[in-house]
Write an enzyme that holds these catalytic residues in place. Structure first.
Site, PDB file in Angstrom:
ATOM      1  N   THR A   1      -5.274  -8.208  10.250  1.00 13.21           N
ATOM      2  CA  THR A   1      -5.642  -6.682   9.786  1.00 13.21           C
ATOM      3  C   THR A   1      -5.282  -5.670  10.718  1.00 13.21           C
ATOM      4  OG1 THR A   1      -7.563  -8.139   8.826  1.00 13.21           O
ATOM      5  CG2 THR A   1      -7.743  -5.635   8.814  1.00 13.21           C
TER       6      THR A   1
ATOM      7  N   TYR B   1     -11.837  -3.045  -3.738  1.00  9.03           N
ATOM      8  CA  TYR B   1     -12.389  -3.173  -2.293  1.00  9.03           C
ATOM      9  C   TYR B   1     -14.031  -3.224  -2.450  1.00  9.03           C
ATOM     10  CZ  TYR B   1      -7.917  -2.803   0.404  1.00  9.03           C
ATOM     11  OH  TYR B   1      -6.731  -3.349   0.918  1.00  9.03           O
TER      12      TYR B   1
ATOM     13  N   LYS C   1       1.120  -1.207  -0.144  1.00 11.22           N
ATOM     14  CA  LYS C   1       0.055   0.118   0.091  1.00 11.22           C
ATOM     15  C   LYS C   1       0.979   1.405  -0.009  1.00 11.22           C
ATOM     16  CE  LYS C   1      -3.859  -2.572   2.191  1.00 11.22           C
ATOM     17  NZ  LYS C   1      -4.641  -2.613   3.456  1.00 11.22           N
TER      18      LYS C   1
ATOM     19  N   GLU D   1      -8.910 -10.798  -8.241  1.00  6.60           N
ATOM     20  CA  GLU D   1      -7.895  -9.393  -8.032  1.00  6.60           C
ATOM     21  C   GLU D   1      -6.972  -9.453  -9.040  1.00  6.60           C
ATOM     22  OE1 GLU D   1      -6.735  -9.984  -3.948  1.00  6.60           O
ATOM     23  OE2 GLU D   1      -8.912  -9.161  -3.173  1.00  6.60           O
TER      24      GLU D   1
ATOM     25  N   HIS E   1      -1.666  -5.632   1.407  1.00  7.26           N
ATOM     26  CA  HIS E   1      -3.067  -6.408   1.165  1.00  7.26           C
ATOM     27  C   HIS E   1      -2.584  -7.675   0.680  1.00  7.26           C
ATOM     28  CE1 HIS E   1      -6.713  -7.727  -0.594  1.00  7.26           C
ATOM     29  NE2 HIS E   1      -5.625  -7.896  -1.788  1.00  7.26           N
TER      30      HIS E   1
ATOM     31  N   ARG F   1      -1.266 -14.633   4.047  1.00  9.37           N
ATOM     32  CA  ARG F   1      -1.716 -13.994   5.047  1.00  9.37           C
ATOM     33  C   ARG F   1      -1.206 -13.944   6.363  1.00  9.37           C
ATOM     34  NH1 ARG F   1      -6.599 -11.069   4.081  1.00  9.37           N
ATOM     35  NH2 ARG F   1      -7.591 -11.652   5.647  1.00  9.37           N
TER      36      ARG F   1
ATOM     37  N   PHE G   1     -15.863   2.589   6.954  1.00  7.20           N
ATOM     38  CA  PHE G   1     -14.289   2.865   6.899  1.00  7.20           C
ATOM     39  C   PHE G   1     -14.146   3.120   5.121  1.00  7.20           C
ATOM     40  CE2 PHE G   1     -14.218  -1.748   7.968  1.00  7.20           C
ATOM     41  CZ  PHE G   1     -13.822  -1.839   6.800  1.00  7.20           C
TER      42      PHE G   1
ATOM     43  N   ASN H   1      -1.970  -0.070   7.465  1.00 11.32           N
ATOM     44  CA  ASN H   1      -1.321  -1.300   7.556  1.00 11.32           C
ATOM     45  C   ASN H   1      -0.448  -1.919   6.439  1.00 11.32           C
ATOM     46  OD1 ASN H   1      -3.514  -1.953   6.044  1.00 11.32           O
ATOM     47  ND2 ASN H   1      -4.562  -3.463   7.270  1.00 11.32           N
TER      48      ASN H   1
HETATM   49  P1  ATP Z   1      -6.470  -6.303   2.818  1.00 10.30           P
HETATM   50  O1  ATP Z   1      -7.848  -6.813   2.268  1.00 10.30           O
HETATM   51  O2  ATP Z   1      -6.364  -4.928   2.823  1.00 10.30           O
HETATM   52  O3  ATP Z   1      -5.701  -7.536   2.833  1.00 10.30           O
HETATM   53  P2  ATP Z   1      -7.551  -7.431   5.336  1.00 10.30           P
HETATM   54  O4  ATP Z   1      -8.039  -8.551   4.398  1.00 10.30           O
HETATM   55  O5  ATP Z   1      -6.766  -7.931   6.530  1.00 10.30           O
HETATM   56  O6  ATP Z   1      -7.076  -6.167   4.595  1.00 10.30           O
HETATM   57  P3  ATP Z   1     -10.269  -6.359   5.272  1.00 10.30           P
HETATM   58  O7  ATP Z   1     -11.430  -6.765   6.208  1.00 10.30           O
HETATM   59  O8  ATP Z   1     -10.088  -6.987   3.852  1.00 10.30           O
HETATM   60  O9  ATP Z   1      -8.664  -6.742   5.988  1.00 10.30           O
HETATM   61  O10 ATP Z   1     -10.149  -4.854   5.036  1.00 10.30           O
HETATM   62  C1  ATP Z   1      -9.450  -4.052   4.159  1.00 10.30           C
HETATM   63  C2  ATP Z   1      -8.835  -2.970   4.720  1.00 10.30           C
HETATM   64  O11 ATP Z   1      -9.626  -1.876   5.233  1.00 10.30           O
HETATM   65  C3  ATP Z   1      -7.696  -3.436   5.813  1.00 10.30           C
HETATM   66  O12 ATP Z   1      -6.552  -3.631   5.408  1.00 10.30           O
HETATM   67  C4  ATP Z   1      -7.584  -1.940   6.378  1.00 10.30           C
HETATM   68  O13 ATP Z   1      -6.793  -1.082   6.005  1.00 10.30           O
HETATM   69  C5  ATP Z   1      -8.842  -1.116   6.371  1.00 10.30           C
HETATM   70  N1  ATP Z   1      -9.940  -1.789   7.439  1.00 10.30           N
HETATM   71  C6  ATP Z   1     -10.473  -2.746   7.850  1.00 10.30           C
HETATM   72  N2  ATP Z   1     -11.302  -2.517   8.895  1.00 10.30           N
HETATM   73  C7  ATP Z   1     -11.080  -1.525   9.111  1.00 10.30           C
HETATM   74  C8  ATP Z   1     -11.824  -0.755  10.294  1.00 10.30           C
HETATM   75  N3  ATP Z   1     -12.340  -1.150  11.314  1.00 10.30           N
HETATM   76  N4  ATP Z   1     -11.261   0.660  10.229  1.00 10.30           N
HETATM   77  C9  ATP Z   1     -10.190   1.345   9.545  1.00 10.30           C
HETATM   78  N5  ATP Z   1     -10.164   0.718   8.266  1.00 10.30           N
HETATM   79  C10 ATP Z   1     -10.159  -0.631   8.431  1.00 10.30           C
HETATM   80 MG    MG Z   2      -9.151  -8.247   2.538  1.00 10.50          MG
END
Ligand code: ATP
Ligand code: MG
Length: 137
Positions: free
Chosen positions: A91, A49, A9, A126, A115, A85, A57, A112
């Site tokens: 996350t 997304y 990211k 994707e 992804h 993962r 969010f 974070n």
């Molecule tokens: P990613 O898809 O980015 O790999 P992930 O699969 O671990 O992350 P997801 O639930 O898919 O988590 O959420 C996508 C992204 O949205 C997270 O990586 C984070 O950057 C953001 N995100 C998720 N939950 C929250 C939240 N509660 N508040 C703020 N940002 C969030």
């Molecule tokens: Mg995700």
């Protein structure tokens, strides 16, 4: 062979973490099949997304992803989706174990660093979205 879509990211790129992150996937034994530095627009980030569009969010997440260039990658190898993962970590960086990418480099959920696809099916979606030109065989 299984493939996963992994994206560094904007914060990860800006902080100079690209080399370290690539090394972790290489050292584990996965094979790099696609790699590019790209800036995506709002519509593209929303498509990536799309599953999260109802979440509160969502707008902040899209703003984050379009805030600078990202490194889009395809990695291949046995169980790369689930293992990727694990390498990435939970996350919420408050929950990610030390030794994982997020555990080592992040403190905020909204920053974070990386992804990783969450299932083989989402990886295929994707990869098709980010690499319509295809990856190496
Ligand atoms: P990613 O898809 O980015 O790999 P992930 O699969 O671990 O992350 P997801 O639930 O898919 O988590 O959420 C996508 C992204 O949205 C997270 O990586 C984070 O950057 C953001 N995100 C998720 N939950 C929250 C939240 N509660 N508040 C703020 N940002 C969030
Ligand atoms: Mg995700």
């Amino acid at each position: 062979m299984e493939q996963s879509f992994i994206m560094i990211k904007p914060d990860g790129v800006q902080r100079g973490l690209v080399g370290d992150i690539i090394s972790r996937f290489e050292n584990k034994g996965f094979s790099l099949k696609g790699l590019k530095l790209v800036s995506v627009d709002r519509a593209f980030a929303e498509k990536h997304y799309a599953d999260l569009s109802a979440r509160p969010f969502f707008n902040a997440l899209v703003q984050y992803i379009i805030s600078g260039p990202v490194v889009a990658m395809v990695w291949e190898g046995k169980s790369v989706v689930a293992t990727g993962r694990k390498i990435i970590g939970a996350t919420n960086p408050s929950d990610s174990a030390p030794g994982t990418i997020r555990g080592d480099f992040a403190i905020e959920m909204g920053r974070n660093v990386i992804h990783g696809s969450d299932a083989v099916e989402s990886a295929a979606r994707e990869i098709a979205l980010w690499f319509p030109e295809g990856v190496v065989g």
